[in-house]
Motif scaffolding. Structure first.
Motif, PDB file in Angstrom:
ATOM      1  N   GLY A 179      63.346  53.342  17.365  1.00 16.03           N
ATOM      2  CA  GLY A 179      63.991  54.502  16.798  1.00 16.03           C
ATOM      3  C   GLY A 179      64.353  55.592  17.789  1.00 16.03           C
ATOM      4  O   GLY A 179      64.035  55.531  18.980  1.00 16.03           O
ATOM      5  N   PHE A 180      65.026  56.607  17.265  1.00 13.31           N
ATOM      6  CA  PHE A 180      65.620  57.684  18.056  1.00 13.31           C
ATOM      7  C   PHE A 180      64.700  58.899  18.100  1.00 13.31           C
ATOM      8  O   PHE A 180      64.046  59.242  17.111  1.00 13.31           O
ATOM      9  N   ALA A 181      64.644  59.531  19.262  1.00  5.98           N
ATOM     10  CA  ALA A 181      63.925  60.799  19.427  1.00  5.98           C
ATOM     11  C   ALA A 181      64.887  61.812  20.024  1.00  5.98           C
ATOM     12  O   ALA A 181      65.748  61.471  20.855  1.00  5.98           O
ATOM     13  N   THR A 182      64.769  63.046  19.622  1.00  9.25           N
ATOM     14  CA  THR A 182      65.726  64.075  20.026  1.00  9.25           C
ATOM     15  C   THR A 182      65.482  64.606  21.425  1.00  9.25           C
ATOM     16  O   THR A 182      66.256  65.435  21.914  1.00  9.25           O
ATOM     17  N   ASP A 183      64.410  64.159  22.089  1.00 10.74           N
ATOM     18  CA  ASP A 183      64.145  64.620  23.449  1.00 10.74           C
ATOM     19  C   ASP A 183      63.201  63.630  24.114  1.00 10.74           C
ATOM     20  O   ASP A 183      62.723  62.681  23.498  1.00 10.74           O
ATOM     21  N   GLY A 184      62.915  63.841  25.394  1.00  7.15           N
ATOM     22  CA  GLY A 184      61.903  63.064  26.082  1.00  7.15           C
ATOM     23  C   GLY A 184      62.438  61.839  26.785  1.00  7.15           C
ATOM     24  O   GLY A 184      63.598  61.775  27.209  1.00  7.15           O
ATOM     25  N   GLU A 185      61.589  60.793  26.862  1.00 16.24           N
ATOM     26  CA  GLU A 185      61.926  59.598  27.634  1.00 16.24           C
ATOM     27  C   GLU A 185      61.072  58.432  27.153  1.00 16.24           C
ATOM     28  O   GLU A 185      59.969  58.625  26.637  1.00 16.24           O
ATOM     29  N   VAL A 186      61.608  57.214  27.323  1.00 19.67           N
ATOM     30  CA  VAL A 186      60.852  55.993  27.082  1.00 19.67           C
ATOM     31  C   VAL A 186      60.775  55.219  28.389  1.00 19.67           C
ATOM     32  O   VAL A 186      61.764  55.116  29.126  1.00 19.67           O
ATOM     33  N   GLU A 187      59.582  54.682  28.695  1.00 13.14           N
ATOM     34  CA  GLU A 187      59.383  53.851  29.881  1.00 13.14           C
ATOM     35  C   GLU A 187      58.630  52.592  29.476  1.00 13.14           C
ATOM     36  O   GLU A 187      57.571  52.680  28.823  1.00 13.14           O
ATOM     37  N   ASP A 188      59.178  51.434  29.852  1.00 17.27           N
ATOM     38  CA  ASP A 188      58.549  50.143  29.572  1.00 17.27           C
ATOM     39  C   ASP A 188      58.008  49.545  30.871  1.00 17.27           C
ATOM     40  O   ASP A 188      58.634  49.699  31.942  1.00 17.27           O
ATOM     41  N   TYR A 189      56.895  48.841  30.769  1.00 19.96           N
ATOM     42  CA  TYR A 189      56.244  48.272  31.950  1.00 19.96           C
ATOM     43  C   TYR A 189      55.742  46.865  31.656  1.00 19.96           C
ATOM     44  O   TYR A 189      55.291  46.573  30.541  1.00 19.96           O
ATOM     45  N   LEU A 190      55.813  45.990  32.670  1.00 21.59           N
ATOM     46  CA  LEU A 190      55.135  44.703  32.649  1.00 21.59           C
ATOM     47  C   LEU A 190      53.796  44.878  33.343  1.00 21.59           C
ATOM     48  O   LEU A 190      53.731  45.228  34.525  1.00 21.59           O
ATOM     49  N   LEU A 191      52.704  44.641  32.608  1.00 19.52           N
ATOM     50  CA  LEU A 191      51.368  44.861  33.130  1.00 19.52           C
ATOM     51  C   LEU A 191      50.649  43.533  33.324  1.00 19.52           C
ATOM     52  O   LEU A 191      50.946  42.538  32.643  1.00 19.52           O
ATOM     53  N   ASP A 192      49.686  43.513  34.219  1.00 23.74           N
ATOM     54  CA  ASP A 192      48.837  42.351  34.448  1.00 23.74           C
ATOM     55  C   ASP A 192      47.472  42.642  33.829  1.00 23.74           C
ATOM     56  O   ASP A 192      46.696  43.430  34.360  1.00 23.74           O
ATOM     57  N   ILE A 193      47.223  42.026  32.684  1.00 26.10           N
ATOM     58  CA  ILE A 193      45.948  42.227  31.999  1.00 26.10           C
ATOM     59  C   ILE A 193      44.911  41.309  32.635  1.00 26.10           C
ATOM     60  O   ILE A 193      45.057  40.086  32.636  1.00 26.10           O
ATOM     61  N   LEU A 194      43.887  41.899  33.195  1.00 26.18           N
ATOM     62  CA  LEU A 194      42.850  41.157  33.895  1.00 26.18           C
ATOM     63  C   LEU A 194      41.626  40.984  33.001  1.00 26.18           C
ATOM     64  O   LEU A 194      41.556  41.517  31.897  1.00 26.18           O
ATOM     65  N   VAL A 195      40.662  40.209  33.492  1.00 23.50           N
ATOM     66  CA  VAL A 195      39.345  40.145  32.872  1.00 23.50           C
ATOM     67  C   VAL A 195      38.338  40.493  33.954  1.00 23.50           C
ATOM     68  O   VAL A 195      38.612  40.337  35.144  1.00 23.50           O
ATOM     69  N   PRO A 196      37.121  40.964  33.578  1.00 21.99           N
ATOM     70  CA  PRO A 196      36.124  41.238  34.617  1.00 21.99           C
ATOM     71  C   PRO A 196      35.880  40.017  35.491  1.00 21.99           C
ATOM     72  O   PRO A 196      35.679  40.133  36.689  1.00 21.99           O
ATOM     73  N   VAL A 197      35.908  38.836  34.846  1.00 24.08           N
ATOM     74  CA  VAL A 197      35.755  37.593  35.602  1.00 24.08           C
ATOM     75  C   VAL A 197      36.811  36.611  35.108  1.00 24.08           C
ATOM     76  O   VAL A 197      36.893  36.319  33.909  1.00 24.08           O
ATOM     77  N   GLU A 198      37.623  36.132  36.049  1.00 25.22           N
ATOM     78  CA  GLU A 198      38.571  35.055  35.737  1.00 25.22           C
ATOM     79  C   GLU A 198      37.881  33.740  36.105  1.00 25.22           C
ATOM     80  O   GLU A 198      37.807  33.363  37.270  1.00 25.22           O
ATOM     81  N   LEU A 199      37.377  33.075  35.078  1.00 22.15           N
ATOM     82  CA  LEU A 199      36.538  31.894  35.279  1.00 22.15           C
ATOM     83  C   LEU A 199      37.419  30.646  35.321  1.00 22.15           C
ATOM     84  O   LEU A 199      38.185  30.382  34.385  1.00 22.15           O
ATOM     85  N   SER A 200      37.324  29.880  36.414  1.00 22.41           N
ATOM     86  CA  SER A 200      38.101  28.640  36.502  1.00 22.41           C
ATOM     87  C   SER A 200      37.287  27.423  36.088  1.00 22.41           C
ATOM     88  O   SER A 200      37.865  26.394  35.723  1.00 22.41           O
ATOM     89  N   SER A 201      35.937  27.506  36.136  1.00 18.98           N
ATOM     90  CA  SER A 201      35.114  26.393  35.671  1.00 18.98           C
ATOM     91  C   SER A 201      33.715  26.884  35.334  1.00 18.98           C
ATOM     92  O   SER A 201      33.224  27.853  35.908  1.00 18.98           O
ATOM     93  N   PHE A 202      33.099  26.199  34.360  1.00 20.00           N
ATOM     94  CA  PHE A 202      31.696  26.440  33.991  1.00 20.00           C
ATOM     95  C   PHE A 202      31.167  25.111  33.480  1.00 20.00           C
ATOM     96  O   PHE A 202      31.613  24.600  32.441  1.00 20.00           O
ATOM     97  N   THR A 203      30.232  24.512  34.230  1.00 15.93           N
ATOM     98  CA  THR A 203      29.754  23.172  33.900  1.00 15.93           C
ATOM     99  C   THR A 203      28.237  23.134  33.898  1.00 15.93           C
ATOM    100  O   THR A 203      27.565  23.977  34.512  1.00 15.93           O
ATOM    101  N   ALA A 204      27.709  22.119  33.218  1.00  8.56           N
ATOM    102  CA  ALA A 204      26.262  21.858  33.201  1.00  8.56           C
ATOM    103  C   ALA A 204      26.054  20.360  33.296  1.00  8.56           C
ATOM    104  O   ALA A 204      26.751  19.580  32.620  1.00  8.56           O
ATOM    105  N   HIS A 205      25.106  19.917  34.130  1.00  7.68           N
ATOM    106  CA  HIS A 205      24.793  18.490  34.207  1.00  7.68           C
ATOM    107  C   HIS A 205      23.311  18.303  34.506  1.00  7.68           C
ATOM    108  O   HIS A 205      22.633  19.202  35.029  1.00  7.68           O
ATOM    109  N   SER A 206      22.845  17.130  34.168  1.00  8.10           N
ATOM    110  CA  SER A 206      21.428  16.798  34.347  1.00  8.10           C
ATOM    111  C   SER A 206      21.207  16.273  35.755  1.00  8.10           C
ATOM    112  O   SER A 206      21.974  15.436  36.253  1.00  8.10           O
ATOM    113  N   LEU A 207      20.132  16.788  36.397  1.00  8.71           N
ATOM    114  CA  LEU A 207      19.822  16.360  37.762  1.00  8.71           C
ATOM    115  C   LEU A 207      18.303  16.300  37.911  1.00  8.71           C
ATOM    116  O   LEU A 207      17.624  17.348  37.915  1.00  8.71           O
TER     117      LEU A 207
END
Length: 619
Positions: free
Chosen positions: A410-438
């Motif tokens: 919609g329309f606003a009679t003043d001001g500005e609009v700004e759009d951004y592409l953001l990179d949403i991260l996680v505290p830990v980007e986990l690539s693997s989690f495994t468990a095995h018997s040893l």
């Protein structure tokens, strides 16, 4: 000589005698022969002055019809009301327009002006230093925005007084859309050209007194350039002959000239389709008001500038005006992410982030700022990121306005609009989690591709997937803080029984205390196939250490500590144990108390198994 002969002939035709300078006449006051648009240096060539320029001018005998007065006055009008008796254009000041002598007629509220709205502007300053300023007594408002329709009675209006009961009049309106200092032709807009002759010979009934809008003139399309435009209103007893440049000599009527503001529009540039950015999809739009924006500047667009990276507004015109917002700590689950927003004046921020990445800002929790008040300068605005936020690209829309309460469309009679592409991260980007018997233990391993403010990890265990999980790590396993490098971690769970399936979850903990769970992963503990004596930990140690070992089968077990002279220091354990992993702690004491610092041996005997390892005690 020809110009002055025309003056005399005009006066004879209009009034029956020579002597135009003494007769009461009305002229225009748009600039002729001087600067008209300071921003571009364009000299005005509007037909205004008798004594200036090669062209003609416009004049009216003072009689029955006029613009104004506004506010209206009840008839009969006082003598001189609504007209000024003039001998030349610009209230008789031609050829002088500056310094500070523009709009000598309609810019002064002396009951001569009929313009109801918008509020006009003028020029002030010495030659070469002219600036646009608001006419005295007004604030200066906009006619509308580029390439949009202007509606009489909504965007613009002027008061008409026709005191003649027997004949009608005609109104013509010219607007210099291309800001080239003359009236005529048309300028292109995306939908259709915008003619500069915006109202052509619109009839005014005999005896009519009221707003022009009440006569229902048609809407007109505003031109494609933002900024100020010189505008001429004329009411005459006869129609003009198009194409009309704003000149002529008329027996009756009036001409009023005004400098009006056309607002540019700022659009967003998030991808469309998906996000509403284009005008056809009711994308966010702001009329540009000078001095009211985010960042350090704002520029106008004829339509939205959709782009896969939300940089269309910068790439297409080469002007980077997407500079008002910086996002910090944008990772899933963070309750204290920050938007650093810079604005030029006090106002309000409405903002959205597409956390789930579905191409919409309409989902619950995605409006991160709701009419948040901001002050001129840098504002640190906290917001929460849900733990469910999708990792990767997420688009944001920030809107700044004087009133707030905006949607992402919609329309606003003043001001500005700004759009951004953001990179949403996680505290830990986990690539693997495994468990095995040893060897009768559960070996847990995980790898991170990146970490953001990661304090560390804890591990949790249950014997059924949906059972309550219990923490099994006695201490936090330290994380890598903030890094874009891969890190590998491992943990051995010795407190397990053979032939049982266990489920494990991994928790990462951020600096701010946010806990995010991963898993579960299952592992079936196989019975150990062999005996094993592990290395004590920690080593060296003080005051205590743990000795791990694994039994291939149940039976009698002894664990004994010796010094390097072969003397028995203490027997840590002697008894029967089940098959599987075990661990026993030694506190560095014998029967007499704490032993001296040094290297010691620990020996495991079980069935036919015998093993010895060293450990180092440090006091």
């Amino acid at each position: 000589m020809k110009k002055y002969l025309f003056i005399a002939l005009t006066a004879i035709l209009a009034f029956g005698h020579v002597g135009w300078a003494q007769d009461p006449l009305d002229f225009g006051d748009a600039p002729e022969g001087v600067i008209a648009y300071p921003a571009t240096g364009i000299i005005g060539s509007f037909p205004t002055c008798i004594t200036t320029g090669p062209g003609s001018w416009i004049q009216h005998g003072l009689g029955w019809a006029l613009f104004g007065p506004y506010p209206p006055q009840p008839p009969p009008l006082p003598p001189g009301t609504g007209w000024d008796a003039e001998i030349d254009g610009n209230a008789g000041s031609c050829p002088v327009f500056n310094p500070n002598a523009y709009d000598m007629d309609e810019c002064y509220q002396d009951m001569d002006a009929g313009l109801m709205f918008p509020e006009p502007f003028t020029l002030q300053g010495a030659p070469g230093a002219e600036v646009v300023t608001v006419c005295p007594g007004w604030r200066g408002t906009s006619l509308g925005v580029v390439c949009r329709m202007a509606v009489w009675g909504t965007n613009i209006d002027i008061w008409i007084t026709n005191t003649r009961p027997d004949i009608g009049y005609y109104v013509n309106v010219l607007m210099d859309w291309d800001q080239n200092g003359v009236w005529g032709g048309a300028v292109p807009c995306p939908s259709a050209p915008s003619p500069e002759h915006v109202l052509v010979n619109w009839p005014v009934p005999a005896g009519y007194i009221g707003a022009l809008s009440a006569l229902q003139p048609p809407p007109f399309q505003i031109g494609a350039l933002g900024g100020h435009v010189w505008t001429r209103f004329s009411i005459t007893e006869v129609p003009v002959s198009p194409p009309w440049d704003g000149s002529g000599a008329f027996e009756d009527g009036e001409t009023e000239d005004y400098l009006l503001l056309v607002s540019e529009v700022d659009f967003g540039d998030a991808p469309d389709p998906s996000y509403p950015t284009l005008a056809s999809n009711n994308g966010a739009q702001h009329a540009i008001v000078p001095g009211f924006f985010m960042g350090v500047n704002v520029d106008g667009d004829l339509d939205g500038q959709p782009d896969a990276n939300a940089t269309g507004d910068d790439i297409l015109d080469g002007n980077d005006d997407e500079d008002g917002v910086v996002i910090q700590n944008l990772y899933a689950g963070n309750p204290a992410a920050t938007a650093q927003v810079t604005v030029s004046a006090p106002g309000f921020i409405d903002a959205w982030i597409d956390f789930n990445g579905n191409g919409s800002w309409a989902d619950a929790g995605e409006q991160i700022l709701i009419s948040q008040p901001v002050l001129a300068g840098l504002n640190n605005l906290p917001f929460a990121v849900p733990g469910s936020a999708a990792v990767g690209n997420g688009f944001a829309r920030f809107r700044f306005s004087a009133q707030g309460g905006l949607n992402f469309t919609g329309f606003a009679t003043d001001g500005e609009v700004e759009d951004y592409l953001l990179d949403i991260l996680v505290p830990v980007e986990l690539s693997s989690f495994t468990a095995h018997s040893l060897n009768g233990t559960a070996r847990l391993e995980w790898t991170t591709q990146s970490e953001t403010e990661n304090l560390g990890f804890h591990l949790y265990r249950a014997q059924a997937k949906d059972d309550p999980y219990q923490q099994i790590t006695p201490e936090l396993i330290a994380g890598a803080g903030t890094t874009q490098r891969a890190h590998h971690y491992a943990f051995a769970d010795l407190d397990v029984m053979p032939e049982i399936t266990y489920y494990y979850k991994l928790a990462d903990i951020s600096y701010s205390g946010i806990v995010r769970m991963h898993g579960p992963v299952p592992v079936h503990i196989a019975a150990p196939s062999q005996y094993r004596l592990g290395q004590n930990y920690p080593n060296p140690f003080n005051p205590a250490t743990t000795i791990p070992f694994t039994l291939a089968q149940s039976g009698q077990v002894t664990l004994t500590i010796f010094n390097l002279q072969g003397q028995c220091v203490c027997e840590l354990f002697s008894g029967t144990l089940d098959a599987g992993p075990h661990q026993i702690t030694w506190d560095g004491r014998d029967a007499q108390g704490v032993v001296p610092s040094g290297v010691y041996l620990y020996v495991l005997r079980a069935a036919d198994f015998y093993a010895v390892k060293k450990m180092n005690f440090v006091r």
